[in-house]
Scaffold this motif. Structure first.
Motif, PDB file in Angstrom:
ATOM      1  N   LYS A   6       0.836  -1.211   0.000  1.00  0.00           N
ATOM      2  CA  LYS A   6       0.000   0.000   0.000  1.00  0.00           C
ATOM      3  C   LYS A   6       0.867   1.255   0.000  1.00  0.00           C
ATOM      4  CE  LYS A   6      -4.014  -2.150   0.474  1.00  0.00           C
ATOM      5  NZ  LYS A   6      -4.313  -2.899  -0.696  1.00  0.00           N
ATOM      6  N   ALA A   7       1.896   1.215  -0.828  1.00  0.00           N
ATOM      7  CA  ALA A   7       2.840   2.331  -0.905  1.00  0.00           C
ATOM      8  C   ALA A   7       3.542   2.308  -2.260  1.00  0.00           C
ATOM      9  CB  ALA A   7       3.872   2.223   0.210  1.00  0.00           C
ATOM     10  N   LEU A   8       4.078   3.462  -2.627  1.00  0.00           N
ATOM     11  CA  LEU A   8       4.871   3.537  -3.856  1.00  0.00           C
ATOM     12  C   LEU A   8       6.167   2.759  -3.659  1.00  0.00           C
ATOM     13  CD1 LEU A   8       4.581   7.341  -4.707  1.00  0.00           C
ATOM     14  CD2 LEU A   8       3.327   5.452  -5.763  1.00  0.00           C
ATOM     15  N   PRO A   9       6.578   2.005  -4.658  1.00  0.00           N
ATOM     16  CA  PRO A   9       7.864   1.306  -4.569  1.00  0.00           C
ATOM     17  C   PRO A   9       9.005   2.281  -4.868  1.00  0.00           C
ATOM     18  CG  PRO A   9       6.754   0.742  -6.619  1.00  0.00           C
ATOM     19  CD  PRO A   9       5.830   1.635  -5.849  1.00  0.00           C
ATOM     20  N   THR A  10       9.210   3.237  -3.962  1.00  0.00           N
ATOM     21  CA  THR A  10      10.119   4.361  -4.225  1.00  0.00           C
ATOM     22  C   THR A  10      11.555   3.932  -4.497  1.00  0.00           C
ATOM     23  OG1 THR A  10      10.311   4.708  -1.846  1.00  0.00           O
ATOM     24  CG2 THR A  10       8.779   6.109  -3.021  1.00  0.00           C
ATOM     25  N   GLU A  11      12.034   2.936  -3.774  1.00  0.00           N
ATOM     26  CA  GLU A  11      13.421   2.507  -3.994  1.00  0.00           C
ATOM     27  C   GLU A  11      13.608   1.993  -5.415  1.00  0.00           C
ATOM     28  OE1 GLU A  11      16.243  -0.991  -2.321  1.00  0.00           O
ATOM     29  OE2 GLU A  11      15.321   0.294  -0.792  1.00  0.00           O
ATOM     30  N   ARG A  12      12.702   1.161  -5.857  1.00  0.00           N
ATOM     31  CA  ARG A  12      12.804   0.611  -7.219  1.00  0.00           C
ATOM     32  C   ARG A  12      12.579   1.690  -8.271  1.00  0.00           C
ATOM     33  NH1 ARG A  12       9.445  -4.458  -7.749  1.00  0.00           N
ATOM     34  NH2 ARG A  12      10.523  -4.572  -9.724  1.00  0.00           N
ATOM     35  N   LEU A  13      11.678   2.638  -7.978  1.00  0.00           N
ATOM     36  CA  LEU A  13      11.440   3.727  -8.926  1.00  0.00           C
ATOM     37  C   LEU A  13      12.638   4.669  -9.009  1.00  0.00           C
ATOM     38  CD1 LEU A  13       7.732   4.432  -7.986  1.00  0.00           C
ATOM     39  CD2 LEU A  13       8.538   3.594 -10.208  1.00  0.00           C
ATOM     40  N   SER A  14      13.304   4.900  -7.889  1.00  0.00           N
ATOM     41  CA  SER A  14      14.489   5.762  -7.927  1.00  0.00           C
ATOM     42  C   SER A  14      15.611   5.082  -8.716  1.00  0.00           C
ATOM     43  CB  SER A  14      14.953   6.156  -6.524  1.00  0.00           C
ATOM     44  OG  SER A  14      15.357   5.042  -5.790  1.00  0.00           O
ATOM     45  N   GLU A  15      15.664   3.748  -8.676  1.00  0.00           N
ATOM     46  CA  GLU A  15      16.642   3.009  -9.496  1.00  0.00           C
ATOM     47  C   GLU A  15      16.367   3.203 -10.987  1.00  0.00           C
ATOM     48  OE1 GLU A  15      16.316  -1.030  -8.139  1.00  0.00           O
ATOM     49  OE2 GLU A  15      17.288  -0.588  -6.221  1.00  0.00           O
ATOM     50  N   LEU A  16      15.107   3.506 -11.317  1.00  0.00           N
ATOM     51  CA  LEU A  16      14.731   3.769 -12.710  1.00  0.00           C
ATOM     52  C   LEU A  16      14.939   5.234 -13.095  1.00  0.00           C
ATOM     53  CD1 LEU A  16      11.435   1.677 -12.878  1.00  0.00           C
ATOM     54  CD2 LEU A  16      13.653   1.080 -13.881  1.00  0.00           C
ATOM     55  N   GLY A  17      15.408   6.035 -12.126  1.00  0.00           N
ATOM     56  CA  GLY A  17      15.740   7.422 -12.422  1.00  0.00           C
ATOM     57  C   GLY A  17      14.726   8.453 -11.979  1.00  0.00           C
ATOM     58  N   PHE A  18      13.698   8.038 -11.259  1.00  0.00           N
ATOM     59  CA  PHE A  18      12.705   8.993 -10.785  1.00  0.00           C
ATOM     60  C   PHE A  18      13.201   9.690  -9.521  1.00  0.00           C
ATOM     61  CE2 PHE A  18      10.030   6.172 -13.356  1.00  0.00           C
ATOM     62  CZ  PHE A  18       9.420   7.108 -14.162  1.00  0.00           C
ATOM     63  N   ASP A  19      12.894  10.968  -9.420  1.00  0.00           N
ATOM     64  CA  ASP A  19      13.344  11.816  -8.324  1.00  0.00           C
ATOM     65  C   ASP A  19      12.608  11.463  -7.023  1.00  0.00           C
ATOM     66  OD1 ASP A  19      12.829  14.462  -6.666  1.00  0.00           O
ATOM     67  OD2 ASP A  19      14.712  14.740  -7.784  1.00  0.00           O
ATOM     68  N   GLU A  20      13.386  11.101  -5.991  1.00  0.00           N
ATOM     69  CA  GLU A  20      12.788  10.725  -4.709  1.00  0.00           C
ATOM     70  C   GLU A  20      12.046  11.889  -4.064  1.00  0.00           C
ATOM     71  OE1 GLU A  20      15.030   8.279  -1.928  1.00  0.00           O
ATOM     72  OE2 GLU A  20      16.387   7.757  -3.577  1.00  0.00           O
ATOM     73  N   GLY A  21      12.543  13.096  -4.246  1.00  0.00           N
ATOM     74  CA  GLY A  21      11.889  14.270  -3.676  1.00  0.00           C
ATOM     75  C   GLY A  21      10.486  14.459  -4.217  1.00  0.00           C
ATOM     76  N   ILE A  22      10.331  14.312  -5.517  1.00  0.00           N
ATOM     77  CA  ILE A  22       9.003  14.427  -6.123  1.00  0.00           C
ATOM     78  C   ILE A  22       8.102  13.302  -5.632  1.00  0.00           C
ATOM     79  CG2 ILE A  22       7.718  14.222  -8.309  1.00  0.00           C
ATOM     80  CD1 ILE A  22       9.853  15.942  -9.612  1.00  0.00           C
ATOM     81  N   MET A  23       8.643  12.094  -5.536  1.00  0.00           N
ATOM     82  CA  MET A  23       7.833  10.966  -5.067  1.00  0.00           C
ATOM     83  C   MET A  23       7.362  11.196  -3.631  1.00  0.00           C
ATOM     84  SD  MET A  23       9.430   7.506  -6.718  1.00  0.00           S
ATOM     85  CE  MET A  23      11.179   7.844  -6.502  1.00  0.00           C
TER      86      MET A  23
END
Length: 111
Positions: free
Chosen positions: A66-83
């Motif tokens: 029930k959460a964004l997979p932020t670690e995996r998304l940041s590995e894809l280049g997405f900005d953690e701050g925006i997430m």
């Protein structure tokens, strides 16, 4: 029931189901109403939602935790701050991408 009434009923049922799913993620319509990402953040949110909805492993993790997979998304280049800043907005858009809400999707550009 005429066609117009059935559309109104179907729309109301979608909103109710969407609200229930959002609550499971800790998101409410009132919280969403207070978020107003700029154009760039909105584009990133839609990109993230699309990636999660298209990749079964990310989608499974999204629903399981029930959460964004932020670690995996940041590995894809997405900005953690925006997430972090737009987590609720991204979550809401992701659910719209994944679930079959035809009436609600018609109101949101990019879906």
């Amino acid at each position: 029931m005429n066609n117009n009434a059935s559309v109104v009923k179907a729309r109301a049922e979608e909103i109710k189901k969407y609200d229930e799913i959002l609550k499971g993620f800790g998101v409410s319509f009132s919280k969403l109403a207070s978020i107003s990402p700029d154009e760039e953040a909105t584009k990133v949110a839609f990109d993230i939602a699309k990636i999660i909805s298209e990749r079964p492993s990310l989608k499974d993790e999204f629903y399981e935790f029930k959460a964004l997979p932020t670690e995996r998304l940041s590995e894809l280049g997405f900005d953690e701050g925006i997430m972090r800043k737009y987590r609720l907005y991204i979550t809401a858009i992701t659910i719209l991408f994944i679930e079959d809400f035809k009436h609600l999707q018609s109101y949101v550009g990019g879906l």
